[in-house]
Design a protein around this motif. Structure first.
Motif, PDB file in Angstrom:
ATOM      1  N   LEU A  51       0.836  -1.198   0.000  1.00 42.15           N
ATOM      2  CA  LEU A  51       0.000   0.000   0.000  1.00 42.15           C
ATOM      3  C   LEU A  51       0.874   1.252   0.000  1.00 42.15           C
ATOM      4  CD1 LEU A  51      -2.625  -1.205   2.627  1.00 42.15           C
ATOM      5  CD2 LEU A  51      -2.850  -1.176   0.133  1.00 42.15           C
ATOM      6  N   PRO A  52       0.284   2.423  -0.252  1.00 42.82           N
ATOM      7  CA  PRO A  52       1.083   3.661  -0.263  1.00 42.82           C
ATOM      8  C   PRO A  52       1.866   3.903   1.023  1.00 42.82           C
ATOM      9  CG  PRO A  52      -1.063   4.077  -1.239  1.00 42.82           C
ATOM     10  CD  PRO A  52      -1.098   2.670  -0.674  1.00 42.82           C
ATOM     11  N   THR A  53       1.353   3.460   2.166  1.00 42.47           N
ATOM     12  CA  THR A  53       2.060   3.667   3.435  1.00 42.47           C
ATOM     13  C   THR A  53       3.330   2.829   3.544  1.00 42.47           C
ATOM     14  OG1 THR A  53       0.649   2.005   4.471  1.00 42.47           O
ATOM     15  CG2 THR A  53      -0.014   4.308   4.731  1.00 42.47           C
ATOM     16  N   SER A  54       3.490   1.814   2.677  1.00 38.95           N
ATOM     17  CA  SER A  54       4.675   0.953   2.723  1.00 38.95           C
ATOM     18  C   SER A  54       5.699   1.312   1.655  1.00 38.95           C
ATOM     19  CB  SER A  54       4.266  -0.516   2.565  1.00 38.95           C
ATOM     20  OG  SER A  54       3.557  -0.713   1.369  1.00 38.95           O
ATOM     21  N   VAL A  96       2.295  -9.351  -2.086  1.00 40.24           N
ATOM     22  CA  VAL A  96       3.545  -9.971  -1.656  1.00 40.24           C
ATOM     23  C   VAL A  96       3.229 -11.291  -0.953  1.00 40.24           C
ATOM     24  CG1 VAL A  96       5.635  -9.655  -0.280  1.00 40.24           C
ATOM     25  CG2 VAL A  96       4.573  -7.687  -1.423  1.00 40.24           C
ATOM     26  N   ASP A  97       3.823 -12.373  -1.458  1.00 42.86           N
ATOM     27  CA  ASP A  97       3.665 -13.703  -0.871  1.00 42.86           C
ATOM     28  C   ASP A  97       4.945 -14.074  -0.153  1.00 42.86           C
ATOM     29  OD1 ASP A  97       1.119 -14.068  -1.995  1.00 42.86           O
ATOM     30  OD2 ASP A  97       1.946 -14.944  -3.823  1.00 42.86           O
ATOM     31  N   LEU A  98       4.806 -14.559   1.081  1.00 40.98           N
ATOM     32  CA  LEU A  98       5.955 -14.995   1.869  1.00 40.98           C
ATOM     33  C   LEU A  98       5.795 -16.472   2.191  1.00 40.98           C
ATOM     34  CD1 LEU A  98       5.143 -11.854   2.994  1.00 40.98           C
ATOM     35  CD2 LEU A  98       7.459 -12.190   3.789  1.00 40.98           C
ATOM     36  N   TYR A  99       6.788 -17.251   1.793  1.00 38.21           N
ATOM     37  CA  TYR A  99       6.796 -18.700   1.975  1.00 38.21           C
ATOM     38  C   TYR A  99       7.864 -19.062   2.995  1.00 38.21           C
ATOM     39  CZ  TYR A  99       4.265 -18.529  -2.443  1.00 38.21           C
ATOM     40  OH  TYR A  99       3.368 -18.245  -3.424  1.00 38.21           O
ATOM     41  N   PRO A 129      12.368  -4.864  -7.451  1.00 40.10           N
ATOM     42  CA  PRO A 129      11.632  -4.059  -6.473  1.00 40.10           C
ATOM     43  C   PRO A 129      10.208  -4.579  -6.287  1.00 40.10           C
ATOM     44  CG  PRO A 129      11.675  -2.931  -8.572  1.00 40.10           C
ATOM     45  CD  PRO A 129      12.528  -4.161  -8.732  1.00 40.10           C
ATOM     46  N   ILE A 130       9.634  -4.279  -5.134  1.00 38.05           N
ATOM     47  CA  ILE A 130       8.212  -4.494  -4.905  1.00 38.05           C
ATOM     48  C   ILE A 130       7.542  -3.157  -5.187  1.00 38.05           C
ATOM     49  CG2 ILE A 130       6.429  -5.061  -3.216  1.00 38.05           C
ATOM     50  CD1 ILE A 130       8.565  -6.707  -1.720  1.00 38.05           C
ATOM     51  N   VAL A 166       8.441  -0.331  -2.512  1.00 39.36           N
ATOM     52  CA  VAL A 166       8.382  -0.703  -1.100  1.00 39.36           C
ATOM     53  C   VAL A 166       9.739  -0.475  -0.445  1.00 39.36           C
ATOM     54  CG1 VAL A 166       8.256  -2.728   0.413  1.00 39.36           C
ATOM     55  CG2 VAL A 166       6.461  -2.306  -1.253  1.00 39.36           C
ATOM     56  N   GLN A 167       9.690   0.042   0.760  1.00 36.68           N
ATOM     57  CA  GLN A 167      10.914   0.263   1.531  1.00 36.68           C
ATOM     58  C   GLN A 167      11.348  -1.037   2.210  1.00 36.68           C
ATOM     59  OE1 GLN A 167      11.055   4.113   3.573  1.00 36.68           O
ATOM     60  NE2 GLN A 167       8.938   4.378   2.887  1.00 36.68           N
ATOM     61  N   ALA A 168      12.644  -1.210   2.351  1.00 30.89           N
ATOM     62  CA  ALA A 168      13.216  -2.446   2.904  1.00 30.89           C
ATOM     63  C   ALA A 168      12.716  -2.711   4.322  1.00 30.89           C
ATOM     64  CB  ALA A 168      14.737  -2.390   2.878  1.00 30.89           C
ATOM     65  N   GLY A 169      12.535  -1.690   5.122  1.00 33.00           N
ATOM     66  CA  GLY A 169      12.073  -1.874   6.498  1.00 33.00           C
ATOM     67  C   GLY A 169      10.691  -2.506   6.561  1.00 33.00           C
ATOM     68  N   TRP A 170       9.804  -2.092   5.662  1.00 31.23           N
ATOM     69  CA  TRP A 170       8.465  -2.683   5.604  1.00 31.23           C
ATOM     70  C   TRP A 170       8.578  -4.168   5.266  1.00 31.23           C
ATOM     71  CZ3 TRP A 170       5.701  -5.171   1.750  1.00 31.23           C
ATOM     72  CH2 TRP A 170       4.352  -5.407   2.018  1.00 31.23           C
ATOM     73  N   LEU A 171       9.406  -4.494   4.279  1.00 32.12           N
ATOM     74  CA  LEU A 171       9.558  -5.891   3.884  1.00 32.12           C
ATOM     75  C   LEU A 171      10.170  -6.708   5.021  1.00 32.12           C
ATOM     76  CD1 LEU A 171       9.242  -8.130   1.876  1.00 32.12           C
ATOM     77  CD2 LEU A 171      11.465  -7.491   0.904  1.00 32.12           C
ATOM     78  N   MET A 172      11.147  -6.156   5.722  1.00 32.90           N
ATOM     79  CA  MET A 172      11.754  -6.879   6.850  1.00 32.90           C
ATOM     80  C   MET A 172      10.703  -7.181   7.910  1.00 32.90           C
ATOM     81  SD  MET A 172      14.488  -8.275   7.833  1.00 32.90           S
ATOM     82  CE  MET A 172      14.039  -9.436   9.074  1.00 32.90           C
TER      83      MET A 172
END
Length: 125
Positions: free
Chosen positions: A16-19, A71-74, A64-65, A26-32
């Motif tokens: 989303l825009p907030t991420s 986003v799928d996380l396995y 990039p995201i 997408v910023q790396a911190g959001w993904l982490m």
């Protein structure tokens, strides 16, 4: 016709825009944060109680995201010790056009903890 492996993501979330940053990525911190959430969900289930993240290897973005990607996380269990669980967490993005892109993967280690934050045996709660 190539058969696609059926896997179920532990976590599935839309970017989303907030991420994202000002450029729609997408910023790396959001993904982490999402990686930590996916790993801890699996580790908590296995340990039957709370866990804490003790290590995450470096991760590199293959792509990039983008804003709007799903986003799928396995999670794959690599090692189960007496008190710790080491997981491989793979991240893929589903673009708005339906294509799937490999983003990154990390190795993360979680330790089961008691209410005081001390390590405990897996399965003890």
């Amino acid at each position: 016709m190539e058969q696609q492996e059926h896997r179920t993501p532990v976590l599935r979330v839309r970017a989303l825009p907030t991420s994202t940053n000002a450029y729609g990525r997408v910023q790396a911190g959001w993904l982490m944060s999402q990686i930590d959430m996916a790993g801890s969900l699996d580790a908590e289930r296995l340990s039957r109680g709370p866990v804490t993240t003790v290590a995450v290897n470096a991760f590199q973005f293959a792509a990039p995201i983008l804003l709007g990607d799903v986003v799928d996380l396995y999670v794959e269990r690599l090692r189960i010790g007496q008190k710790s669980i080491t997981l491989k967490i793979s991240v893929e993005a589903e673009r708005m056009d339906g294509s799937h892109i490999r983003i990154t993967e990390v190795i993360a280690t979680f330790v089961a903890v008691d209410p005081d934050g001390k390590s405990r045996l897996l399965g003890d709660s």
